[in-house]
Design a protein around this motif. Structure first.
Motif, PDB file in Angstrom:
ATOM      1  N   ALA A 199       0.640  -1.189   0.045  1.00  0.00           N
ATOM      2  CA  ALA A 199      -0.127   0.020  -0.040  1.00  0.00           C
ATOM      3  C   ALA A 199       0.821   1.251   0.002  1.00  0.00           C
ATOM      4  O   ALA A 199       1.942   1.166   0.424  1.00  0.00           O
ATOM      5  N   ALA A 200       0.389   2.365  -0.716  1.00  0.00           N
ATOM      6  CA  ALA A 200       0.878   3.557  -0.384  1.00  0.00           C
ATOM      7  C   ALA A 200       0.160   4.700  -0.285  1.00  0.00           C
ATOM      8  O   ALA A 200      -1.177   4.420  -0.800  1.00  0.00           O
ATOM      9  N   LEU A 201       0.574   5.932   0.210  1.00  0.00           N
ATOM     10  CA  LEU A 201      -0.345   7.095   0.445  1.00  0.00           C
ATOM     11  C   LEU A 201       0.799   8.146  -0.168  1.00  0.00           C
ATOM     12  O   LEU A 201       1.728   8.464   0.727  1.00  0.00           O
ATOM     13  N   ALA A 202       0.431   8.857  -0.991  1.00  0.00           N
ATOM     14  CA  ALA A 202       1.215  10.217  -1.586  1.00  0.00           C
ATOM     15  C   ALA A 202       0.071  11.361  -1.431  1.00  0.00           C
ATOM     16  O   ALA A 202      -0.619  11.593  -2.116  1.00  0.00           O
ATOM     17  N   GLY A 203       0.706  11.978  -0.644  1.00  0.00           N
ATOM     18  CA  GLY A 203      -0.150  13.323  -0.295  1.00  0.00           C
ATOM     19  C   GLY A 203       0.644  14.490  -1.097  1.00  0.00           C
ATOM     20  O   GLY A 203       1.689  14.832  -0.928  1.00  0.00           O
ATOM     21  N   SER A 204      -0.135  15.294  -1.688  1.00  0.00           N
ATOM     22  CA  SER A 204       0.219  16.542  -2.486  1.00  0.00           C
ATOM     23  C   SER A 204       1.542  16.315  -3.070  1.00  0.00           C
ATOM     24  O   SER A 204       2.434  17.320  -2.861  1.00  0.00           O
ATOM     25  N   GLY A 205       1.791  15.273  -3.774  1.00  0.00           N
ATOM     26  CA  GLY A 205       3.082  15.057  -4.525  1.00  0.00           C
ATOM     27  C   GLY A 205       3.137  15.866  -5.513  1.00  0.00           C
ATOM     28  O   GLY A 205       2.300  16.186  -6.337  1.00  0.00           O
TER      29      GLY A 205
ATOM     30  N   GLY B 104       4.406  20.115 -15.616  1.00  0.00           N
ATOM     31  CA  GLY B 104       3.892  21.181 -14.949  1.00  0.00           C
ATOM     32  C   GLY B 104       2.462  20.816 -14.204  1.00  0.00           C
ATOM     33  O   GLY B 104       2.101  19.492 -13.782  1.00  0.00           O
ATOM     34  N   PRO B 105       1.983  21.785 -13.723  1.00  0.00           N
ATOM     35  CA  PRO B 105       1.942  23.294 -14.101  1.00  0.00           C
ATOM     36  C   PRO B 105       3.464  23.866 -13.729  1.00  0.00           C
ATOM     37  O   PRO B 105       4.301  23.194 -13.305  1.00  0.00           O
ATOM     38  N   ALA B 106       3.759  25.024 -14.370  1.00  0.00           N
ATOM     39  CA  ALA B 106       5.165  25.545 -14.311  1.00  0.00           C
ATOM     40  C   ALA B 106       5.869  25.316 -12.881  1.00  0.00           C
ATOM     41  O   ALA B 106       5.385  25.406 -11.764  1.00  0.00           O
TER      42      ALA B 106
ATOM     43  N   ASP C 229      -3.988  24.488  -2.468  1.00  0.00           N
ATOM     44  CA  ASP C 229      -2.503  24.223  -2.247  1.00  0.00           C
ATOM     45  C   ASP C 229      -1.694  25.227  -3.136  1.00  0.00           C
ATOM     46  O   ASP C 229      -1.791  24.936  -4.489  1.00  0.00           O
ATOM     47  N   PRO C 230      -0.895  26.114  -2.926  1.00  0.00           N
ATOM     48  CA  PRO C 230      -0.355  27.169  -3.705  1.00  0.00           C
ATOM     49  C   PRO C 230       0.804  26.612  -4.170  1.00  0.00           C
ATOM     50  O   PRO C 230       1.644  27.240  -5.151  1.00  0.00           O
ATOM     51  N   THR C 231       1.457  25.590  -3.625  1.00  0.00           N
ATOM     52  CA  THR C 231       2.850  25.194  -3.961  1.00  0.00           C
ATOM     53  C   THR C 231       2.748  23.921  -4.877  1.00  0.00           C
ATOM     54  O   THR C 231       3.531  23.985  -6.219  1.00  0.00           O
ATOM     55  N   VAL C 232       2.004  22.910  -4.562  1.00  0.00           N
ATOM     56  CA  VAL C 232       1.749  21.956  -5.419  1.00  0.00           C
ATOM     57  C   VAL C 232       0.231  21.751  -5.565  1.00  0.00           C
ATOM     58  O   VAL C 232      -0.473  21.371  -4.978  1.00  0.00           O
ATOM     59  N   THR C 233       0.030  22.221  -6.922  1.00  0.00           N
ATOM     60  CA  THR C 233      -1.472  22.466  -7.420  1.00  0.00           C
ATOM     61  C   THR C 233      -1.957  20.958  -7.434  1.00  0.00           C
ATOM     62  O   THR C 233      -1.270  19.959  -7.620  1.00  0.00           O
TER      63      THR C 233
END
Length: 199
Positions: A127-133, A140-142, A187-191
Motif C-alpha cells: 500500500a502507498a499514500l502520496a499526499g500533495s506530491g 507542470g504546471p510551471a 495548495d499554492p505550492t503543489v497544485t
C-alpha cells in the motif's frame, strides 16, 4: 550504491519481527529537510496492531548535513528513491517483513518520493499514500520557484531525460499496489493537478 542510510524505528515493546510483520515506511527526502520519527493517532493504531514504523532518512534531506542533501539533487534525484527501496528491501531480506507487507507514505516532496519509489518496484509494497506530491515533473504546471534548484529544469535536454525517467506520471507501470493519492484544493505550492494526473 553501498551508502548506509539511517532509519529511525518505532515498534511495540516485546514484538519480535517476522515475515508477517507490517512495516510502515515514512519518507520525505528532499530540499535539505530533516524528518523525525513521529507517533500520532494513526501511528499509535499501527503500533497497537503489531506494526513497525520506519522513518527513512534518505539522501536529499539534511540528516547528515548539507552534503547529504547535495548528493540527491537534479541529475542524482533517483538516489533518494533507491535509498528508500534499499531500506524496504532490508526489512524483507532480514526477515522482519515480506513483499506486500510494506506500506510507504510521504507528503509534498515526500509524496513525490513515495510515488517515484513505488513505481520503481511496485511488488515490494502492499500500500502507498502520496499526499500533495509533485507527480508531473515534465509538464507542470510551471515548476515552482523553489523547484529548479532541486529538480533541475525541463528546458535542459539532459535533465529532462532524468525527470522523464522518475516522474511518476510518466513512469507509472501497468500495475500498482493500492495507492491513496491526496491533495489540497487550494495548495499554492503543489497544485492539485499533480495528484489528479497520477490518480
Amino acid at each position: 550504491d553501498g551508502t548506509e542510510v539511517p532509519v529511525s524505528l518505532v515498534m511495540p515493546k516485546g514484538v519480535v519481527p517476522d515475515e508477517d510483520t507490517p512495516v510502515w515506511l515514512k519518507v520525505y527526502g528532499g530540499f535539505g529537510n530533516s524528518v523525525r520519527a513521529y507517533v500520532g493517532v494513526q501511528e499509535t493504531l499501527w503500533l497497537q496492531l503489531g506494526g513497525i514504523i520506519a522513518t527513512v532518512h534518505a539522501r536529499g534531506g539534511n540528516e547528515r548535513g548539507e552534503e547529504w542533501h547535495e548528493q540527491a539533487k537534479k541529475s542524482d534525484l533517483a538516489l533518494t528513491y533507491e535509498d528508500v527501496l534499499a531500506a524496504g528491501r532490508w526489512f524483507v531480506d532480514s526477515g522482519w517483513s515480506s513483499e506486500g507487507r510494506l506500506a510507504l507514505s510521504g507528503f509534498s516532496n515526500g509524496g513525490l518520493t513515495t510515488a517515484a519509489t513505488v513505481v520503481r518496484d511496485p511488488d515490494l509494497f502492499g500500500a502507498a499514500l502520496a499526499g500533495s506530491g509533485v507527480h508531473d515533473l515534465i509538464r507542470g504546471p510551471a515548476m515552482g520557484r523553489w523547484w529548479p534548484k532541486e529538480y533541475g529544469r525541463q528546458s535542459d535536454a539532459d535533465q529532462k531525460k532524468v525527470l522523464e525517467a522518475i516522474s511518476p506520471v510518466h513512469a507509472t507501470p501497468e500495475r500498482l499496489p493500492p495507492f491513496w493519492v491526496t491533495t489540497g484544493e487550494s495548495d499554492p505550492t503543489v497544485t492539485p493537478s499533480h495528484s489528479f494526473k497520477l490518480a
